[in-house]
Scaffold this motif. Structure first.
Motif, short mmCIF file in Angstrom:
data_model
loop_
_atom_site.label_atom_id
_atom_site.label_comp_id
_atom_site.label_asym_id
_atom_site.label_seq_id
_atom_site.Cartn_x
_atom_site.Cartn_y
_atom_site.Cartn_z
N TYR A 166 25.92 51.92 45.00
CA TYR A 166 26.49 52.40 46.25
C TYR A 166 25.64 52.00 47.46
N MET A 167 24.33 52.16 47.35
CA MET A 167 23.46 51.98 48.51
C MET A 167 22.96 50.54 48.65
N SER A 168 22.86 49.80 47.55
CA SER A 168 22.45 48.39 47.60
C SER A 168 23.36 47.59 46.67
N PRO A 169 24.63 47.44 47.04
CA PRO A 169 25.57 46.76 46.15
C PRO A 169 25.19 45.31 45.93
N PRO A 170 25.47 44.76 44.76
CA PRO A 170 25.15 43.35 44.49
C PRO A 170 25.96 42.43 45.40
N GLU A 171 25.37 41.32 45.78
CA GLU A 171 26.05 40.36 46.64
C GLU A 171 27.11 39.61 45.84
N ASN A 172 28.20 39.26 46.54
CA ASN A 172 29.29 38.48 45.93
C ASN A 172 29.79 39.13 44.65
N ALA A 173 30.04 40.43 44.73
CA ALA A 173 30.56 41.18 43.59
C ALA A 173 31.37 42.36 44.10
N LEU A 174 32.26 42.86 43.27
CA LEU A 174 33.06 44.03 43.59
C LEU A 174 32.51 45.25 42.86
N LEU A 244 43.18 48.20 33.19
CA LEU A 244 42.15 47.17 33.33
C LEU A 244 42.79 45.80 33.56
N ARG A 245 43.89 45.53 32.90
CA ARG A 245 44.60 44.26 33.12
C ARG A 245 45.14 44.20 34.56
N ALA A 246 45.59 45.35 35.07
CA ALA A 246 46.07 45.39 36.45
C ALA A 246 44.92 45.11 37.43
N ILE A 247 43.75 45.66 37.13
CA ILE A 247 42.59 45.37 37.97
C ILE A 247 42.28 43.88 37.95
N GLU A 248 42.27 43.31 36.77
CA GLU A 248 41.97 41.89 36.63
C GLU A 248 42.98 41.04 37.41
N THR A 253 39.39 36.28 41.34
CA THR A 253 39.01 35.80 40.00
C THR A 253 37.59 35.25 39.94
N ASP A 254 36.96 35.03 41.09
CA ASP A 254 35.65 34.38 41.09
C ASP A 254 34.50 35.37 41.32
N LEU A 255 34.78 36.67 41.29
CA LEU A 255 33.73 37.65 41.57
C LEU A 255 33.48 38.54 40.36
N PRO A 256 32.21 38.86 40.07
CA PRO A 256 31.92 39.88 39.05
C PRO A 256 32.47 41.24 39.50
N ILE A 257 32.83 42.06 38.54
CA ILE A 257 33.40 43.38 38.84
C ILE A 257 32.54 44.45 38.16
N HIS A 258 31.95 45.33 38.97
CA HIS A 258 31.17 46.45 38.45
C HIS A 258 32.05 47.70 38.52
N VAL A 259 32.27 48.31 37.38
CA VAL A 259 33.19 49.45 37.28
C VAL A 259 32.39 50.72 36.97
N VAL A 260 32.51 51.71 37.86
CA VAL A 260 31.90 53.03 37.65
C VAL A 260 32.96 53.95 37.06
N ARG A 274 36.57 45.23 22.71
CA ARG A 274 36.98 43.85 22.41
C ARG A 274 37.53 43.15 23.66
N TRP A 275 38.30 43.89 24.46
CA TRP A 275 38.87 43.31 25.68
C TRP A 275 37.75 42.93 26.67
N LEU A 276 36.77 43.80 26.81
CA LEU A 276 35.67 43.55 27.74
C LEU A 276 34.78 42.42 27.24
N ALA A 277 34.62 42.30 25.92
CA ALA A 277 33.76 41.25 25.38
C ALA A 277 34.28 39.86 25.74
N LYS A 278 35.59 39.74 25.92
CA LYS A 278 36.18 38.45 26.30
C LYS A 278 36.16 38.21 27.80
N ARG A 279 35.70 39.21 28.57
CA ARG A 279 35.69 39.11 30.03
C ARG A 279 34.32 39.53 30.55
#
Length: 365
Positions: A166-174, A244-248, A253-260, A274-279
């Motif tokens: 929240y306070m220092s979010p990673p650059e070029n990521a959601l 999760l598929r709707a989020i994807e 498509t070019d940004l990492p996604i951090h999910v809390v 299994r779904w996350l292991a492929k993404r």
């Protein structure tokens, strides 16, 4: 050259004064202000500077200096509040203290808490006098709140991880806060609502008819305040995977996604793994157990309840879903992200103080 400044008055305590101050300092429940001031004087008498004392009692150095001067000039009498203008009091300090101490440290026979009338009967006062004393000291025996201290063995690690996002979010990521609000009921009042008029509030019946439920899955973008939401009839791992598929599908498509998200069982099923292991661009960050307040989407759920749901009338699940969809659309027209200000150190220190108060109140734990 050594730094010079205004010399501080030396506080020398007699044995009687020290014993009285220590008695005051121990009354943190029945006389918090007096206990606070007594702790300042005891620490100052031990030779600590105003800054050091201020840090210890969590106050400003000016406050410490003020009470030091009052004690030097007036002694123990200087620690009490000065008389205020107005009609003289008919209740003395001893009677007020008895009410406060009884409220905090005892309960009436056959009951869990005092009322103004039971306390008035116990102390020989009027119930209005008891009410004034309680208001003056911020006492509300009729109220009670719930709490749960997290027992997660990775509490510190998880708090630092999520607050860091929240306070220092990673650059070029959601950074997305994801959760579900389950069993939202479509309720309609049994009689028509009487609208607000001049001099009259809106009125409604206390009873209602149920017309089904829905579950909302939502993802809050921490940076922008935008919300992606989707309603489902149930809240199983199948629905979570679909969301999760709707989020994807709706995120770049070019940004990492951090999910809390929290520790609900549907978030950790083998199918989800299994779904996350492929993404690999999806990174999950779990809140500590019993600490869903760290998930910002919970605050957004509060707004959802407050604005369209609590006073809404819905004759069907479809009408309820439309109300939720309209609220999400209105939110995304002018999104406003929440501002997170509490650092991980502040949060952990507050939890530690709360845990210590619990142990002090219940030493057998």
């Amino acid at each position: 050259m050594a730094r010079t400044g205004r010399p501080k008055a030396i506080i020398t305590l007699s044995n009687a004064d020290r014993a009285e101050l220590e008695r005051f300092a121990a009354r943190t429940r029945s006389a918090r202000r007096l206990a606070f001031r007594a702790k300042i004087i005891l620490a100052s008498a031990a030779g600590a500077s105003d800054v050091a004392v201020a840090r210890r009692v969590r106050a400003s150095a000016n406050t410490v200096g003020c009470w030091r001067k009052r004690f030097v000039a007036q002694g123990l009498d200087g620690l009490f509040d000065e008389p205020r203008p107005g009609a003289p009091r008919t209740i003395n300090d001893a009677a007020i203290e008895q009410v406060v101490v009884a409220t905090l440290e005892r309960t009436p026979k056959g009951a869990t808490h005092w009322s103004t009338r039971t306390m008035a009967k116990h102390q020989g006062l009027s119930h209005t006098t008891v009410g004034r004393i309680w208001r003056a000291f911020g006492l509300q025996p009729h109220r009670s709140e719930t709490f749960t201290i997290s027992r997660d063995p990775r509490l510190i690690e998880k708090v630092r991880d999520i607050v860091g996002l929240y306070m220092s979010p990673p650059e070029n990521a959601l950074v997305l806060c994801v959760d579900e609000k389950s069993q939202i009921q479509a309720l309609n009042r049994t009689q028509p609502v009487l609208p607000m008029r001049i001099g009259e509030v809106e009125r409604r019946t206390h009873d209602y008819d149920r017309h089904g439920t829905t579950t909302l899955f939502a993802a809050l973008d921490v940076a922008t305040g935008n919300v992606l939401g989707k309603c489902y009839p149930r809240h199983r791992a199948t629905e979570f995977l679909d969301f999760l598929r709707a989020i994807e599908a709706n995120m770049p498509t070019d940004l990492p996604i951090h999910v809390v998200l929290d520790n609900y069982a549907t978030h950790k099923t083998p199918g989800v793994h299994r779904w996350l292991a492929k993404r690999p661009r999806f990174h999950l960050h779990f809140t500590p157990t019993h600490a869903s307040w760290l998930n910002q989407v919970e605050r957004w759920f509060g707004l959802l309840t407050q604005r369209p749901l609590r006073r809404g009338a819905h004759t069907s699940v479809a009408a309820l879903k439309r109300a939720i969809t309209d609220f999400i659309a209105a939110n995304n027209e002018a999104p406003k992200p929440f501002t997170w200000t509490a650092s991980a150190d502040d949060i952990l220190a507050k939890i530690a103080r709360f845990a210590q108060r619990t142990l002090t109140a219940h030493p057998a734990l």
